[in-house]
Design an enzyme around this catalytic site. Sequence first.
Site, PDB file in Angstrom:
ATOM      1  N   GLY A   8      32.725 -88.109 113.492  1.00 10.48           N
ATOM      2  CA  GLY A   8      33.572 -87.198 112.743  1.00 10.48           C
ATOM      3  C   GLY A   8      32.754 -86.400 111.746  1.00 10.48           C
ATOM      4  CB  ALA A   9      31.405 -83.420 111.346  1.00 15.16           C
ATOM      5  N   GLY A  10      34.412 -84.078 109.296  1.00 16.39           N
ATOM      6  CA  GLY A  10      35.297 -83.403 108.352  1.00 16.39           C
ATOM      7  C   GLY A  10      34.771 -83.602 106.946  1.00 16.39           C
ATOM      8  N   GLY A  12      34.900 -86.163 104.963  1.00 16.93           N
ATOM      9  CA  GLY A  12      34.178 -87.417 104.825  1.00 16.93           C
ATOM     10  C   GLY A  12      32.939 -87.506 105.694  1.00 16.93           C
ATOM     11  CB  ALA A  78      34.919 -90.221 120.325  1.00 13.14           C
ATOM     12  CB  CYS A 159      48.796 -85.928 103.581  1.00 17.18           C
ATOM     13  SG  CYS A 159      47.682 -84.718 102.860  1.00 17.18           S
ATOM     14  N   GLY A 320      40.388 -86.366  98.132  1.00 20.59           N
ATOM     15  CA  GLY A 320      38.995 -85.967  98.302  1.00 20.59           C
ATOM     16  C   GLY A 320      37.996 -86.811  97.548  1.00 20.59           C
ATOM     17  CB  CYS A 353      44.718 -84.504  93.005  1.00 24.29           C
ATOM     18  SG  CYS A 353      45.628 -83.526  94.224  1.00 24.29           S
ATOM     19  CE  LYS A 388      42.815 -77.017  96.381  1.00 23.18           C
ATOM     20  NZ  LYS A 388      44.230 -77.333  96.653  1.00 23.18           N
TER      21      LYS A 388
END
Length: 427
Positions: A8-10, A12, A78, A159, A320, A353, A388
């Site tokens: 994964g490469a978001g 995180g 994957a 979320c 985040g 946040c 933001k």
Amino acid sequence: MAHFVVLGAGLGGAIMAYELREAVRKEDTVTVVTKDAKYHFVPSNPWIAVGWRKREDITVDLAPVMKKKGIAFIPVAAERLHPDENRLQLADGQSVSYDYLVIATGPELAFDEIEGFGPEGHTQSICHIDHAEQAREAFDAFCKKPGPIVVGAAQGASCFGPAYEFAFILNTALRRAKIRDQVKMTFVTPEPYVGHLGLDGVGDTKGLLESEMRENDIKWMTSTRIKKVEAGKMTVEEVGDDGQAKPEKELPFSYAMMLPAFRGIKALIGIEGLSNPRGFTIVDKYQRNPKYQNIFAVGVCVAIPPMGPTAVPCGVPKTGFMIESMVTATAQNLGQIVRGQEPSNVGTWNAVCLADFGNGGIAFVAQPQIPPRNVNWSASGKWVHLAKIGFEKYFIRKLRKGKSEPYYEKAAMHMLGIDKLKAVKKG
């Protein structure tokens, strides 16, 4: 040497790769496997959906950055994880073997759990850049023929912040278009009260958000689950504190954006000891899976139990900064392990946040994110919108530079008393 694979490469996964490359030994290798070669800054998706941003404004091409950092990069999805074989099977037929795996996949969006739900049904989404662009097209059409709007989240969602953000961003966009007076807005959520956020509130988020909704003529329905969605009509039911459902209601809409529940990706679902029934990865305090101790996980894919019983199921969000604390702890722990040491780093899971409302917003700090807390604070004001925007520019620049946490960021956060790692007691 050891081979580390980040799946994964978001938000995180990308910073996980950067930090891991710095934390392990020079002779070790790091590979990133991801289904999308480009990173999109998800927190900006609400702005995409009303035309305040374009795709190229929030996109980072990861391949050249990873190459510069000495990280192998495989942009292929994957297919299945085989943890007993230390092997990841990919959708194109190839396999990637690993010594250590860090799962950072983010979620699969469970639109199919509700009839007529999602971008392929009758509601919009801001969970992915493609969805946000589709939502923008629908919003442009809506502005030519205004009607009722329904915004919120489905049962089981975790979320909630972006749902509140988008309701108020729509409110601002409609005022700028001078058609707000033609639009009835309703916020629908499984939360037991406005501002619960899956966290039993942070500071006075309940009071702040209820006040903002009253001032901006947004009605709300809490402890509500969606039964089905049809073209222009959403069937919902409110649930009392006793668990008994009230009579169904039909909400007409000309535009609806509803966040779905999340689950783990198919490649990980059903692996005993690794994933829970929803497919989220089970970890200990060191971000390590108890059964497969060479597998770690960070981000939305991590299994976290709900805060407590609610009339309608609500998940716990992974914000985040909370994810960044998981990343730092994981990178440092893997650096220790390959040097023959026991892992000792535990993420603070602190939450910082900024919820933008288009011309203002609400900010909160929760240390840690999950109660009981040492710090429990929230505030509102026009400064949140500006903050933001600043954060968006700063974070995208970090990803393009291949930096996870420049020294000045770490120093500034430390001065504010906001750290990623818990203090380690010696002796």
